[in-house]
Design a protein around this motif. Structure first.
Motif, short mmCIF file in Angstrom:
data_model
loop_
_atom_site.label_atom_id
_atom_site.label_comp_id
_atom_site.label_asym_id
_atom_site.label_seq_id
_atom_site.Cartn_x
_atom_site.Cartn_y
_atom_site.Cartn_z
N GLU A 270 -0.58 -8.11 0.16
CA GLU A 270 0.88 -8.12 0.22
C GLU A 270 1.41 -7.68 1.58
OE1 GLU A 270 2.44 -5.73 -2.93
OE2 GLU A 270 1.33 -6.77 -4.50
N TRP A 271 2.66 -8.00 1.82
CA TRP A 271 3.43 -7.58 2.99
C TRP A 271 3.47 -6.05 3.07
CZ3 TRP A 271 5.99 -8.40 7.36
CH2 TRP A 271 7.20 -7.75 7.66
N LYS A 272 3.37 -5.51 4.29
CA LYS A 272 3.34 -4.06 4.46
C LYS A 272 4.56 -3.51 5.21
CE LYS A 272 -1.73 -3.99 4.68
NZ LYS A 272 -2.90 -3.74 5.56
N GLY A 273 5.53 -4.37 5.52
CA GLY A 273 6.68 -3.93 6.30
C GLY A 273 7.81 -3.39 5.45
N ASP A 274 9.04 -3.47 5.98
CA ASP A 274 10.22 -2.97 5.27
C ASP A 274 10.37 -3.66 3.92
OD1 ASP A 274 10.76 -1.33 7.36
OD2 ASP A 274 12.45 -2.49 8.15
N TRP A 275 10.68 -2.87 2.91
CA TRP A 275 10.89 -3.29 1.52
C TRP A 275 9.60 -3.68 0.81
CZ3 TRP A 275 15.28 -1.65 -0.30
CH2 TRP A 275 16.39 -1.52 0.57
N SER A 276 8.45 -3.42 1.44
CA SER A 276 7.18 -3.59 0.72
C SER A 276 7.07 -2.49 -0.33
CB SER A 276 6.00 -3.50 1.70
OG SER A 276 5.97 -2.22 2.31
N ASP A 277 6.04 -2.55 -1.16
CA ASP A 277 5.91 -1.61 -2.29
C ASP A 277 5.99 -0.15 -1.85
OD1 ASP A 277 5.63 -3.86 -3.72
OD2 ASP A 277 3.59 -3.51 -4.42
N SER A 278 5.43 0.17 -0.66
CA SER A 278 5.37 1.57 -0.23
C SER A 278 6.42 1.91 0.83
CB SER A 278 3.98 1.87 0.32
OG SER A 278 3.67 0.97 1.38
N SER A 279 7.39 1.04 1.05
CA SER A 279 8.38 1.24 2.11
C SER A 279 9.36 2.38 1.77
CB SER A 279 9.17 -0.06 2.34
OG SER A 279 10.28 0.16 3.18
N TYR A 280 9.77 3.08 2.81
CA TYR A 280 10.76 4.17 2.63
C TYR A 280 12.14 3.60 2.28
CZ TYR A 280 13.03 2.91 7.02
OH TYR A 280 13.72 2.23 7.98
N LYS A 281 12.34 2.31 2.52
CA LYS A 281 13.65 1.70 2.32
C LYS A 281 14.15 1.82 0.88
CE LYS A 281 14.72 -0.66 6.27
NZ LYS A 281 16.05 -0.80 6.90
N TRP A 282 13.22 1.88 -0.07
CA TRP A 282 13.62 1.96 -1.48
C TRP A 282 14.40 3.24 -1.78
CZ3 TRP A 282 13.51 -2.32 -4.13
CH2 TRP A 282 12.58 -3.32 -3.79
N GLU A 283 14.19 4.26 -0.98
CA GLU A 283 14.91 5.52 -1.20
C GLU A 283 16.39 5.40 -0.84
OE1 GLU A 283 13.36 7.80 -2.81
OE2 GLU A 283 11.52 6.61 -2.67
N LEU A 284 16.78 4.30 -0.21
CA LEU A 284 18.17 4.10 0.16
C LEU A 284 18.99 3.48 -0.97
CD1 LEU A 284 17.59 2.59 3.74
CD2 LEU A 284 18.06 4.98 3.14
#
Length: 665
Positions: A270-284
């Protein structure tokens, strides 16, 4: 081959079908590099020899759950993944009334749209396996499920061999599965309204696939014709096909963000950048939106921003079953016309104008009369017309001969009728060479492409036009089909003009819908098959529905969220109608159990009984309105659990998240 006749013959003679037209032999696999990848002792076995309880199709599986084999046909699997979002179309390609038990005779059939007509392809169930009894080509994650392997075999038979599936495009498979018309968007030159196009495609009957940049390949030493796959540092696979499985506009702390959901047909990587499963962006995001959108699973599916999507992918392929995708003019009837033709050397293979050979006029010509539509919301002087040209190879094997460069020119002129004297209008006579030297085509910058299909969307004034399909170079031979979609037109020269009307439904265009507005919409809608009942969604029911689907906690439904609801309502209506055997307009306890099973959701008898108490009347009868509220809650809560669980047994939530999920739903 007639599937029904062959099946009955095998059952009568108590024998298993053997397909001599596509035998269990190395010749069906091919003659090229694929042979070098095969295991040493290749065998052909039927599913009953591979598993004690084989199953043809598992209807309750929400994901595709297929794995790519030795054939490098990620494009085929990506298209198949897109198909699973339209169960009615999938059922047309993969007839569901087939099994390894009832009326089993080792014969199966599948349907594909093949150059203008639907064809039924029959196969036996002898599948190639290695010494360990493992399928060497497409297989299922669930080892007892075989529809994918059999579908791939049928598709290989249609195109000559498994080898012929090595190279292909998502767009081609999408058309073969649907009979739709393709639009290719080069993302580097994408129109400003790309998000609008994606939105209309997602919530209309369209299927989407895309492809990454080729990247740097490392040719294999042992297999000089096969290029090895490269996984990039960002998690994407170079030169690989993906399925677009959804879109979502989310509300971040800094403002809205447009997201695209994609799936790798391998089911992993899978993609590893922004909005990937482990991205910090989900906290927003709000806790509820994060829980229901984010999946921490290595299942090949992931989100990315629209901005990253445009950067890291080359092409977006949209297979439109609704030709009005680009025009925003939905809810209307469309006409579809098809014509078969042929470029013949010395006769109708005139080549393109660019070769200046004076023979362009010899190409087949089609007279198109575009007619105005009075009920159009748009200007009567602008009609949306989609024209598609598809070439057909003479070879049985799809990859034995390269595609020709093909295209078409479209002509219109205010004085065009002066070139149509009565003898031209009433006969099949072509326009003379002089016409093409004096007039410019509408599509002056038409590019000829070496692809199977070339499609163009036009906004045309009503009037008479001439379509001239051609190859780039003169004297090149091929068959072709020409398709025209519009609201209203006439193809005057077609002797066998096949017409179909495509109907589309239109839904409310309010930007935001609150509970009161939702109640008015649902209670004033004309529900098919429910004319005899007065539906009455209460305000409380509508508030409950809104709370379940309102992911960003605004107290309203966006048009996007309403469209999700609308698709679910139509599905629930179909299930409810089927389950209401007494035609009472309500489901009793037995009918409720059956209806829940029909949706593919597994609930215990105890939970079903409790839901009848919670949502039913004093006699435990469930109305359609209550059934909708019940099923939405089951689906949303089930989705939340599956997204949060790490082991399939339990979940961990902070108190604030728990309160949000249980109280506002």
């Amino acid at each position: 081959q007639n599937y029904q006749a062959l099946l009955e013959s095998c059952l009568k003679n108590k024998c298993l079908f053997i397909d001599d037209n596509f035998p269990a032999h190395i010749s069906s696999i091919g003659t090229g590099p694929l042979l070098k990848k095969l295991p040493r002792n290749l065998q052909w076995k039927r599913p009953h020899a591979l598993h004690k309880s084989p199953v043809f199709y598992a209807a309750n599986r929400k994901q595709l759950d297929l794995c790519q084999g030795l054939v490098e046909n990620c494009w085929f699997l990506a298209a198949l993944e897109a198909l699973t979002f339209h169960q009615d179309i999938l059922a047309a390609v993969v007839p569901q009334n087939q099994s390894f038990e009832r009326k089993y005779a080792g014969i199966f059939h599948f349907r594909f749209w093949h150059f203008g007509e639907w064809v039924d392809v029959v196969v036996d169930d002898l599948l190639p396996v290695n010494e360990a009894g493992e399928l060497v080509f497409v297989s299922s994650v669930y080892k007892n499920v075989f529809w994918g392997a059999l579908l791939e075999k049928a598709y290989a038979k249609l195109y000559g061999s498994y080898e012929d599936l090595q190279i292909g495009q998502v767009s081609e498979a999408l058309v073969d599965f649907t009979g739709g018309v393709n639009t290719r968007i080069k993302l580097a030159e994408a129109p400003p309204d790309l998000w609008g196009i994606l939105t209309r495609a997602t919530y209309s009957r369209s299927l989407m696939g895309c492809q990454t940049h080729l990247g740097v390949y490392f040719p294999s030493v042992s297999l000089p014709f096969i290029q090895t796959t490269k996984v990039l540092k960002n998690g994407l696979v170079a030169g690989h096909a993906y399925t677009v499985t959804g879109i979502r506009k989310v509300t971040c702390q800094y403002g809205p963000e447009n997201l695209v959901r994609l799936r790798n047909p391998w089911g992993k990587i899978e993609w590893k950048g922004d909005w990937s499963d482990s991205s910090y962006k989900w906290e927003l995001l709000s806790p509820k939106e994060k829980i229901l959108l984010r999946k921490k699973k290595e299942d090949g599916e992931f989100w990315m921003s629209l901005r990253d999507f445009r950067i890291h992918f080359v092409d977006l392929m949209i297979c439109k079953l609704t030709p009005d995708l680009m025009s925003q003019e939905d809810g209307k009837k469309w006409m579809y016309s098809l014509k078969s033709g042929r470029w013949v050397k010395g006769s109708t293979a005139g080549g393109s104008l660019g070769f200046c050979n004076g023979n362009f006029w010899m190409n087949p010509q089609y007279w198109l009369n575009v007619l105005p539509v009075e009920d159009s919301k748009k200007n009567l002087n602008s009609c949306n017309v989609v024209i598609s040209l598809m070439q057909k190879h003479s070879s049985k094997h799809r990859n034995r001969a390269p595609h020709l460069f093909i295209g078409f020119l479209l002509y219109k002129n205010t004085r065009l009728l002066s070139f149509f004297p009565e003898q031209y209008q009433e006969s099949n006579r072509k326009l003379p060479p002089a016409f093409f030297t004096r007039h410019q085509p509408v599509n002056k910058h038409q590019v000829f492409l070496d692809e199977r299909e070339v499609t163009h969307d036009f906004h045309l004034e009503p009037g008479v036009y001439v379509i001239v399909p051609s190859t780039l170079e003169p004297q090149q031979e091929s068959e072709f089909i020409l398709r025209v979609f519009s609201r209203k037109h006439v193809l005057r020269t077609l002797k066998k003009n096949k017409k179909q009307e495509l109907k589309f439904s239109s839904i409310s265009q309010n930007p935001e819908i609150n509970a009161v507005q939702l109640q008015k919409i649902l209670n004033n809608i004309s529900w098919r098959n429910f004319q005899s009942f007065r539906l009455n969604f209460s305000l409380d029911s509508c508030q409950g529905i809104l709370a379940l689907l309102d992911l960003n906690a605004t107290g309203t439904l966006s048009i996007q969220e309403f469209r999700v609801l609308w698709k679910r309502l139509l599905f629930y209506l179909e299930v409810f109608q089927k389950g209401d055997t007494s035609r009472s307009g309500k489901l009793d306890l037995v009918e409720l159990h059956a209806a829940v099973q029909e949706t593919g959701i597994s609930l215990s008898n105890e939970v079903c009984n409790l839901m009848a108490i919670r949502y039913g009347d004093p006699d435990l009868q469930i109305s359609f309105e209550s059934f909708v509220c019940f099923m939405l809650r089951v689906e949303i809560m089930g989705e939340a659990f599956r997204n949060l669980t790490q082991d399939g047994k339990g979940i961990y939530l902070r108190e604030s998240e728990w309160m949000m999920m249980t109280l506002y739903s």
